[in-house]
Design a protein around this motif. Structure first.
Motif, PDB file in Angstrom:
ATOM      1  N   CYS A 105       0.834  -1.197   0.000  1.00 31.25           N
ATOM      2  CA  CYS A 105       0.000   0.000   0.000  1.00 31.25           C
ATOM      3  C   CYS A 105       0.874   1.254   0.000  1.00 31.25           C
ATOM      4  CB  CYS A 105      -0.862   0.060   1.256  1.00 31.25           C
ATOM      5  SG  CYS A 105      -1.998  -1.317   1.471  1.00 31.25           S
ATOM      6  N   ASP A 106       0.344   2.324  -0.546  1.00 37.95           N
ATOM      7  CA  ASP A 106       0.949   3.641  -0.342  1.00 37.95           C
ATOM      8  C   ASP A 106       0.401   4.150   0.990  1.00 37.95           C
ATOM      9  OD1 ASP A 106       1.240   6.652  -2.388  1.00 37.95           O
ATOM     10  OD2 ASP A 106       1.805   6.234  -0.315  1.00 37.95           O
ATOM     11  N   GLY A 107       0.945   3.567   2.053  1.00 37.71           N
ATOM     12  CA  GLY A 107       0.384   3.792   3.373  1.00 37.71           C
ATOM     13  C   GLY A 107       0.375   5.238   3.804  1.00 37.71           C
ATOM     14  N   ARG A 108       1.443   5.967   3.487  1.00 40.09           N
ATOM     15  CA  ARG A 108       1.534   7.356   3.917  1.00 40.09           C
ATOM     16  C   ARG A 108       0.403   8.184   3.306  1.00 40.09           C
ATOM     17  NH1 ARG A 108       7.254  10.226   3.439  1.00 40.09           N
ATOM     18  NH2 ARG A 108       7.664   8.540   4.922  1.00 40.09           N
ATOM     19  N   THR A 109       0.107   7.927   2.042  1.00 44.51           N
ATOM     20  CA  THR A 109      -0.946   8.682   1.366  1.00 44.51           C
ATOM     21  C   THR A 109      -2.321   8.322   1.929  1.00 44.51           C
ATOM     22  OG1 THR A 109       0.389   8.766  -0.638  1.00 44.51           O
ATOM     23  CG2 THR A 109      -1.960   9.205  -0.886  1.00 44.51           C
ATOM     24  N   ILE A 110      -2.533   7.054   2.184  1.00 48.12           N
ATOM     25  CA  ILE A 110      -3.821   6.615   2.738  1.00 48.12           C
ATOM     26  C   ILE A 110      -4.023   7.210   4.132  1.00 48.12           C
ATOM     27  CG2 ILE A 110      -5.071   4.633   3.655  1.00 48.12           C
ATOM     28  CD1 ILE A 110      -5.281   4.757   0.679  1.00 48.12           C
ATOM     29  N   VAL A 111      -3.003   7.135   4.974  1.00 51.89           N
ATOM     30  CA  VAL A 111      -3.111   7.661   6.332  1.00 51.89           C
ATOM     31  C   VAL A 111      -3.425   9.151   6.305  1.00 51.89           C
ATOM     32  CG1 VAL A 111      -1.817   8.119   8.448  1.00 51.89           C
ATOM     33  CG2 VAL A 111      -1.690   5.869   7.375  1.00 51.89           C
ATOM     34  N   ALA A 112      -2.906   9.838   5.320  1.00 54.54           N
ATOM     35  CA  ALA A 112      -3.174  11.269   5.174  1.00 54.54           C
ATOM     36  C   ALA A 112      -4.557  11.547   4.590  1.00 54.54           C
ATOM     37  CB  ALA A 112      -2.106  11.907   4.297  1.00 54.54           C
ATOM     38  N   GLY A 113      -5.269  10.477   4.218  1.00 59.91           N
ATOM     39  CA  GLY A 113      -6.620  10.653   3.691  1.00 59.91           C
ATOM     40  C   GLY A 113      -6.658  11.088   2.246  1.00 59.91           C
ATOM     41  N   ARG A 114      -5.596  10.794   1.507  1.00 56.30           N
ATOM     42  CA  ARG A 114      -5.555  11.182   0.096  1.00 56.30           C
ATOM     43  C   ARG A 114      -5.628   9.941  -0.786  1.00 56.30           C
ATOM     44  NH1 ARG A 114      -0.991  13.942   1.880  1.00 56.30           N
ATOM     45  NH2 ARG A 114       0.292  12.771   0.407  1.00 56.30           N
ATOM     46  N   VAL A 115      -5.730  10.172  -2.073  1.00 59.53           N
ATOM     47  CA  VAL A 115      -5.830   9.081  -3.041  1.00 59.53           C
ATOM     48  C   VAL A 115      -4.475   8.885  -3.704  1.00 59.53           C
ATOM     49  CG1 VAL A 115      -6.968   8.249  -5.131  1.00 59.53           C
ATOM     50  CG2 VAL A 115      -8.256   9.609  -3.456  1.00 59.53           C
ATOM     51  N   PRO A 116      -3.879   7.700  -3.580  1.00 64.61           N
ATOM     52  CA  PRO A 116      -2.577   7.467  -4.221  1.00 64.61           C
ATOM     53  C   PRO A 116      -2.672   7.530  -5.736  1.00 64.61           C
ATOM     54  CG  PRO A 116      -3.068   5.782  -2.567  1.00 64.61           C
ATOM     55  CD  PRO A 116      -4.319   6.548  -2.793  1.00 64.61           C
ATOM     56  N   ASP A 117      -1.572   7.852  -6.393  1.00 63.86           N
ATOM     57  CA  ASP A 117      -1.503   7.804  -7.847  1.00 63.86           C
ATOM     58  C   ASP A 117      -1.581   6.361  -8.320  1.00 63.86           C
ATOM     59  OD1 ASP A 117       0.996  10.432  -7.935  1.00 63.86           O
ATOM     60  OD2 ASP A 117      -1.204  10.538  -7.965  1.00 63.86           O
ATOM     61  N   GLY A 118      -2.088   6.194  -9.514  1.00 62.36           N
ATOM     62  CA  GLY A 118      -2.007   4.883 -10.143  1.00 62.36           C
ATOM     63  C   GLY A 118      -3.097   3.896  -9.778  1.00 62.36           C
ATOM     64  N   MET A 119      -4.171   4.353  -9.147  1.00 61.34           N
ATOM     65  CA  MET A 119      -5.277   3.440  -8.844  1.00 61.34           C
ATOM     66  C   MET A 119      -6.048   3.219 -10.136  1.00 61.34           C
ATOM     67  SD  MET A 119      -4.523   3.053  -5.744  1.00 61.34           S
ATOM     68  CE  MET A 119      -5.842   1.977  -5.266  1.00 61.34           C
ATOM     69  N   ASP A 120      -5.896   2.046 -10.710  1.00 64.34           N
ATOM     70  CA  ASP A 120      -6.400   1.795 -12.058  1.00 64.34           C
ATOM     71  C   ASP A 120      -7.735   1.077 -12.133  1.00 64.34           C
ATOM     72  OD1 ASP A 120      -3.172   1.247 -13.675  1.00 64.34           O
ATOM     73  OD2 ASP A 120      -4.353   3.053 -13.330  1.00 64.34           O
ATOM     74  N   VAL A 121      -8.089   0.334 -11.093  1.00 61.52           N
ATOM     75  CA  VAL A 121      -9.334  -0.444 -11.123  1.00 61.52           C
ATOM     76  C   VAL A 121     -10.247   0.056 -10.017  1.00 61.52           C
ATOM     77  CG1 VAL A 121     -10.344  -2.746 -10.990  1.00 61.52           C
ATOM     78  CG2 VAL A 121      -8.073  -2.446 -12.001  1.00 61.52           C
ATOM     79  N   TRP A 122     -11.374   0.600 -10.401  1.00 59.41           N
ATOM     80  CA  TRP A 122     -12.329   1.183  -9.456  1.00 59.41           C
ATOM     81  C   TRP A 122     -13.700   0.529  -9.613  1.00 59.41           C
ATOM     82  CZ3 TRP A 122     -11.329   5.109  -5.929  1.00 59.41           C
ATOM     83  CH2 TRP A 122     -10.097   5.772  -6.067  1.00 59.41           C
ATOM     84  N   GLY A 123     -14.393   0.381  -8.499  1.00 56.11           N
ATOM     85  CA  GLY A 123     -15.785  -0.022  -8.566  1.00 56.11           C
ATOM     86  C   GLY A 123     -16.666   1.197  -8.758  1.00 56.11           C
ATOM     87  N   LYS A 124     -17.978   0.954  -8.844  1.00 54.52           N
ATOM     88  CA  LYS A 124     -18.916   2.048  -9.045  1.00 54.52           C
ATOM     89  C   LYS A 124     -19.366   2.680  -7.731  1.00 54.52           C
ATOM     90  CE  LYS A 124     -20.633   0.383 -13.481  1.00 54.52           C
ATOM     91  NZ  LYS A 124     -21.811  -0.026 -14.274  1.00 54.52           N
ATOM     92  N   GLY A 125     -19.026   2.035  -6.628  1.00 53.60           N
ATOM     93  CA  GLY A 125     -19.312   2.600  -5.332  1.00 53.60           C
ATOM     94  C   GLY A 125     -20.606   2.117  -4.711  1.00 53.60           C
ATOM     95  N   THR A 126     -20.676   2.269  -3.391  1.00 56.31           N
ATOM     96  CA  THR A 126     -21.888   1.954  -2.641  1.00 56.31           C
ATOM     97  C   THR A 126     -22.133   3.087  -1.646  1.00 56.31           C
ATOM     98  OG1 THR A 126     -23.008   0.246  -1.321  1.00 56.31           O
ATOM     99  CG2 THR A 126     -20.651   0.552  -0.909  1.00 56.31           C
ATOM    100  N   LEU A 127     -23.377   3.542  -1.566  1.00 56.65           N
ATOM    101  CA  LEU A 127     -23.705   4.721  -0.767  1.00 56.65           C
ATOM    102  C   LEU A 127     -23.945   4.341   0.690  1.00 56.65           C
ATOM    103  CD1 LEU A 127     -24.445   7.731  -0.513  1.00 56.65           C
ATOM    104  CD2 LEU A 127     -26.797   7.096  -1.156  1.00 56.65           C
TER     105      LEU A 127
END
Length: 132
Positions: A105-127
């Motif tokens: 994981c790009d742990g530092r970016t996640i802990v900071a609450g940001r989105v890491p670069d290079g996230m290529d596969v995304w779902g459509k989300g759930t509310l």
């Protein structure tokens, strides 16, 4: 086709719990770090949590640490996000994603609450809506 599909969202009262699921298909998530993100109305998408493939090490944004738990079931090819002590500010569309490249994981970016670069596969989300 490589894809992830989220489920489990809904309406919950403050202080309640929900468990989100992210089912992967077209690839084996044993080999990839998997992450959860969320986007509240009118706000930018933010990092929530990540789980490393190699050893299951987890990372959490400060805003959810101690309340949310990420886990994976490789046999089911599914990642989960257990959310407890939910607050109205947790209301958002929750997304599952992977860079489909690295085990860590790009742990530092996640802990900071940001989105890491290079996230290529995304779902459509759930509310998820937290409201009384």
């Amino acid at each position: 086709q490589v894809q992830v599909v989220e489920s489990g969202g809904g309406l919950v009262q403050p202080g309640g719990s929900l468990r989100l699921s992210c089912a992967a298909s077209g690839f084996t998530l044993d080999y990839y770090a998997m992450s959860w993100f969320r986007q509240a109305p009118g706000k930018e998408r933010e990092g929530v949590s990540c789980i490393r493939a190699s050893d299951g090490r987890t990372y959490y944004a400060d805003s959810v640490k101690g309340r949310f738990t990420i886990s994976r079931d490789n046999a089911k090819n599914t990642v989960y996000l257990q959310m407890n002590s939910l607050k109205p500010e947790d209301t958002a569309v929750y997304y599952c994603a992977t860079d489909y490249k690295w085990t860590y994981c790009d742990g530092r970016t996640i802990v900071a609450g940001r989105v890491p670069d290079g996230m290529d596969v995304w779902g459509k989300g759930t509310l998820v809506t937290v409201s009384s």
